[in-house]
Design a protein around this motif. Sequence first.
Motif, PDB file in Angstrom:
ATOM      1  N   ILE A   1      -9.187   4.258   1.276  1.00 44.55           N
ATOM      2  CA  ILE A   1      -8.896   5.291   2.278  1.00 44.55           C
ATOM      3  C   ILE A   1      -8.829   4.595   3.625  1.00 44.55           C
ATOM      4  O   ILE A   1      -9.743   3.850   4.000  1.00 44.55           O
ATOM      5  CB  ILE A   1      -9.997   6.378   2.284  1.00 44.55           C
ATOM      6  CG1 ILE A   1      -9.994   7.137   0.955  1.00 44.55           C
ATOM      7  CG2 ILE A   1      -9.780   7.349   3.458  1.00 44.55           C
ATOM      8  CD1 ILE A   1     -11.157   8.103   0.792  1.00 44.55           C
ATOM      9  N   ASN A   2      -7.722   4.836   4.341  1.00 41.85           N
ATOM     10  CA  ASN A   2      -7.619   4.268   5.679  1.00 41.85           C
ATOM     11  C   ASN A   2      -6.530   5.002   6.458  1.00 41.85           C
ATOM     12  O   ASN A   2      -6.012   6.010   5.989  1.00 41.85           O
ATOM     13  CB  ASN A   2      -7.380   2.761   5.629  1.00 41.85           C
ATOM     14  CG  ASN A   2      -8.094   2.049   6.764  1.00 41.85           C
ATOM     15  OD1 ASN A   2      -7.828   2.319   7.927  1.00 41.85           O
ATOM     16  ND2 ASN A   2      -9.035   1.189   6.427  1.00 41.85           N
ATOM     17  N   GLU A   3      -6.207   4.493   7.624  1.00 40.37           N
ATOM     18  CA  GLU A   3      -5.277   5.194   8.519  1.00 40.37           C
ATOM     19  C   GLU A   3      -3.868   5.283   7.935  1.00 40.37           C
ATOM     20  O   GLU A   3      -3.326   4.288   7.459  1.00 40.37           O
ATOM     21  CB  GLU A   3      -5.212   4.470   9.870  1.00 40.37           C
ATOM     22  CG  GLU A   3      -4.198   5.120  10.796  1.00 40.37           C
ATOM     23  CD  GLU A   3      -4.296   4.660  12.234  1.00 40.37           C
ATOM     24  OE1 GLU A   3      -5.355   4.170  12.634  1.00 40.37           O
ATOM     25  OE2 GLU A   3      -3.300   4.820  12.938  1.00 40.37           O
ATOM     26  N   ASN A   4      -3.297   6.503   8.005  1.00 40.80           N
ATOM     27  CA  ASN A   4      -1.924   6.660   7.528  1.00 40.80           C
ATOM     28  C   ASN A   4      -0.969   7.085   8.648  1.00 40.80           C
ATOM     29  O   ASN A   4       0.158   7.495   8.386  1.00 40.80           O
ATOM     30  CB  ASN A   4      -1.836   7.624   6.335  1.00 40.80           C
ATOM     31  CG  ASN A   4      -2.197   9.046   6.703  1.00 40.80           C
ATOM     32  OD1 ASN A   4      -2.604   9.324   7.818  1.00 40.80           O
ATOM     33  ND2 ASN A   4      -2.066   9.939   5.743  1.00 40.80           N
ATOM     34  N   ALA A   5      -1.437   6.983   9.893  1.00 39.87           N
ATOM     35  CA  ALA A   5      -0.574   7.359  11.019  1.00 39.87           C
ATOM     36  C   ALA A   5       0.257   6.162  11.487  1.00 39.87           C
ATOM     37  O   ALA A   5       1.475   6.259  11.614  1.00 39.87           O
ATOM     38  CB  ALA A   5      -1.422   7.906  12.161  1.00 39.87           C
TER      39      ALA A   5
ATOM     40  N   MET B   1       0.863  -1.176   0.000  1.00 37.47           N
ATOM     41  CA  MET B   1       0.000   0.000   0.000  1.00 37.47           C
ATOM     42  C   MET B   1       0.901   1.227   0.000  1.00 37.47           C
ATOM     43  O   MET B   1       1.832   1.310   0.797  1.00 37.47           O
ATOM     44  CB  MET B   1      -0.900   0.003   1.249  1.00 37.47           C
ATOM     45  CG  MET B   1      -1.958  -1.099   1.220  1.00 37.47           C
ATOM     46  SD  MET B   1      -2.850  -1.273   2.787  1.00 37.47           S
ATOM     47  CE  MET B   1      -3.902   0.196   2.774  1.00 37.47           C
ATOM     48  N   ILE B   2       0.616   2.154  -0.910  1.00 38.09           N
ATOM     49  CA  ILE B   2       1.437   3.360  -1.038  1.00 38.09           C
ATOM     50  C   ILE B   2       0.559   4.582  -0.795  1.00 38.09           C
ATOM     51  O   ILE B   2      -0.483   4.743  -1.456  1.00 38.09           O
ATOM     52  CB  ILE B   2       2.095   3.414  -2.434  1.00 38.09           C
ATOM     53  CG1 ILE B   2       3.057   2.223  -2.582  1.00 38.09           C
ATOM     54  CG2 ILE B   2       2.812   4.734  -2.656  1.00 38.09           C
ATOM     55  CD1 ILE B   2       3.570   1.996  -3.988  1.00 38.09           C
ATOM     56  N   ASP B   3       0.972   5.422   0.142  1.00 34.46           N
ATOM     57  CA  ASP B   3       0.211   6.633   0.477  1.00 34.46           C
ATOM     58  C   ASP B   3       0.338   7.657  -0.658  1.00 34.46           C
ATOM     59  O   ASP B   3       1.445   8.119  -0.945  1.00 34.46           O
ATOM     60  CB  ASP B   3       0.738   7.213   1.796  1.00 34.46           C
ATOM     61  CG  ASP B   3      -0.171   8.297   2.352  1.00 34.46           C
ATOM     62  OD1 ASP B   3      -0.923   8.913   1.568  1.00 34.46           O
ATOM     63  OD2 ASP B   3      -0.114   8.547   3.570  1.00 34.46           O
TER      64      ASP B   3
ATOM     65  N   CYS C   1       1.293  -0.027  11.035  1.00 34.72           N
ATOM     66  CA  CYS C   1       0.832  -1.378  11.388  1.00 34.72           C
ATOM     67  C   CYS C   1      -0.553  -1.661  10.813  1.00 34.72           C
ATOM     68  O   CYS C   1      -0.895  -2.815  10.548  1.00 34.72           O
ATOM     69  CB  CYS C   1       0.803  -1.551  12.907  1.00 34.72           C
ATOM     70  SG  CYS C   1       2.450  -1.605  13.618  1.00 34.72           S
ATOM     71  N   VAL C   2      -1.359  -0.612  10.612  1.00 35.53           N
ATOM     72  CA  VAL C   2      -2.698  -0.806  10.052  1.00 35.53           C
ATOM     73  C   VAL C   2      -2.579  -1.367   8.636  1.00 35.53           C
ATOM     74  O   VAL C   2      -3.258  -2.331   8.273  1.00 35.53           O
ATOM     75  CB  VAL C   2      -3.511   0.512  10.065  1.00 35.53           C
ATOM     76  CG1 VAL C   2      -4.838   0.337   9.335  1.00 35.53           C
ATOM     77  CG2 VAL C   2      -3.750   0.980  11.494  1.00 35.53           C
ATOM     78  N   GLN C   3      -1.705  -0.771   7.817  1.00 35.18           N
ATOM     79  CA  GLN C   3      -1.492  -1.282   6.446  1.00 35.18           C
ATOM     80  C   GLN C   3      -0.966  -2.711   6.494  1.00 35.18           C
ATOM     81  O   GLN C   3      -1.401  -3.570   5.719  1.00 35.18           O
ATOM     82  CB  GLN C   3      -0.469  -0.419   5.712  1.00 35.18           C
ATOM     83  CG  GLN C   3      -0.874   1.025   5.556  1.00 35.18           C
ATOM     84  CD  GLN C   3       0.348   1.901   5.329  1.00 35.18           C
ATOM     85  OE1 GLN C   3       1.184   1.612   4.493  1.00 35.18           O
ATOM     86  NE2 GLN C   3       0.455   2.981   6.078  1.00 35.18           N
ATOM     87  N   HIS C   4      -0.029  -2.947   7.378  1.00 30.62           N
ATOM     88  CA  HIS C   4       0.563  -4.270   7.534  1.00 30.62           C
ATOM     89  C   HIS C   4      -0.517  -5.305   7.879  1.00 30.62           C
ATOM     90  O   HIS C   4      -0.586  -6.377   7.275  1.00 30.62           O
ATOM     91  CB  HIS C   4       1.626  -4.194   8.641  1.00 30.62           C
ATOM     92  CG  HIS C   4       2.398  -5.452   8.817  1.00 30.62           C
ATOM     93  ND1 HIS C   4       2.147  -6.347   9.839  1.00 30.62           N
ATOM     94  CD2 HIS C   4       3.400  -5.996   8.096  1.00 30.62           C
ATOM     95  CE1 HIS C   4       2.969  -7.375   9.727  1.00 30.62           C
ATOM     96  NE2 HIS C   4       3.749  -7.188   8.689  1.00 30.62           N
ATOM     97  N   ASP C   5      -1.378  -4.963   8.833  1.00 33.16           N
ATOM     98  CA  ASP C   5      -2.451  -5.876   9.251  1.00 33.16           C
ATOM     99  C   ASP C   5      -3.453  -6.118   8.123  1.00 33.16           C
ATOM    100  O   ASP C   5      -3.905  -7.248   7.908  1.00 33.16           O
ATOM    101  CB  ASP C   5      -3.191  -5.316  10.476  1.00 33.16           C
ATOM    102  CG  ASP C   5      -2.333  -5.366  11.738  1.00 33.16           C
ATOM    103  OD1 ASP C   5      -1.307  -6.072  11.734  1.00 33.16           O
ATOM    104  OD2 ASP C   5      -2.701  -4.684  12.720  1.00 33.16           O
ATOM    105  N   MET C   6      -3.805  -5.032   7.408  1.00 33.33           N
ATOM    106  CA  MET C   6      -4.769  -5.174   6.307  1.00 33.33           C
ATOM    107  C   MET C   6      -4.229  -6.116   5.234  1.00 33.33           C
ATOM    108  O   MET C   6      -4.940  -7.015   4.770  1.00 33.33           O
ATOM    109  CB  MET C   6      -5.078  -3.804   5.685  1.00 33.33           C
ATOM    110  CG  MET C   6      -6.011  -2.958   6.529  1.00 33.33           C
ATOM    111  SD  MET C   6      -6.304  -1.330   5.815  1.00 33.33           S
ATOM    112  CE  MET C   6      -7.238  -1.763   4.344  1.00 33.33           C
ATOM    113  N   LEU C   7      -2.969  -5.906   4.849  1.00 37.69           N
ATOM    114  CA  LEU C   7      -2.381  -6.743   3.794  1.00 37.69           C
ATOM    115  C   LEU C   7      -2.222  -8.184   4.258  1.00 37.69           C
ATOM    116  O   LEU C   7      -2.468  -9.124   3.498  1.00 37.69           O
ATOM    117  CB  LEU C   7      -1.037  -6.163   3.331  1.00 37.69           C
ATOM    118  CG  LEU C   7      -1.121  -4.804   2.627  1.00 37.69           C
ATOM    119  CD1 LEU C   7       0.262  -4.305   2.262  1.00 37.69           C
ATOM    120  CD2 LEU C   7      -1.995  -4.877   1.387  1.00 37.69           C
TER     121      LEU C   7
END
Length: 132
Positions: free
Chosen positions: A49-53, A15-17, A56-62
Amino acid sequence: MIESFTVNTKTRIEMIDITSSVNKIVSSSGIKSGLCVVYVPHTTAAVTINENADRCVQHDMLNDLKRLIPLSGRYEHLEGNSDAHMKASLLGQSETIIVEKERLVLGTWQGIFFCEFDGGRTRKVCIKIMQD
Ligand code: ZN
């Protein structure tokens, strides 16, 4: 008019911001109030659209997407990337974001992410901004 930019992905799934790239196009459009459509013209990539702070959120989603839709399964598609097609459709190819005061209306923790499911590749992101 349609604006666009490219995203170079490095790994198969990531995922790339792209929030700042989209905001730049919005602010240079001169449109003060309206809607911005972010569209990905690919069958094995998506936008969300999701958390970019917290990364770990991206990591968990993937990680959970990989668990839900594994790379290999009882797929018929000969290209060998059926999982990527399914992940892409699950997240979707577009997001619509409100524009106000020449900026995207996003929550404090929200960011726009290009989601790669069959990288690395050079990908395209299309932006359409419509005035009120
Ligand atoms: Zn395919």
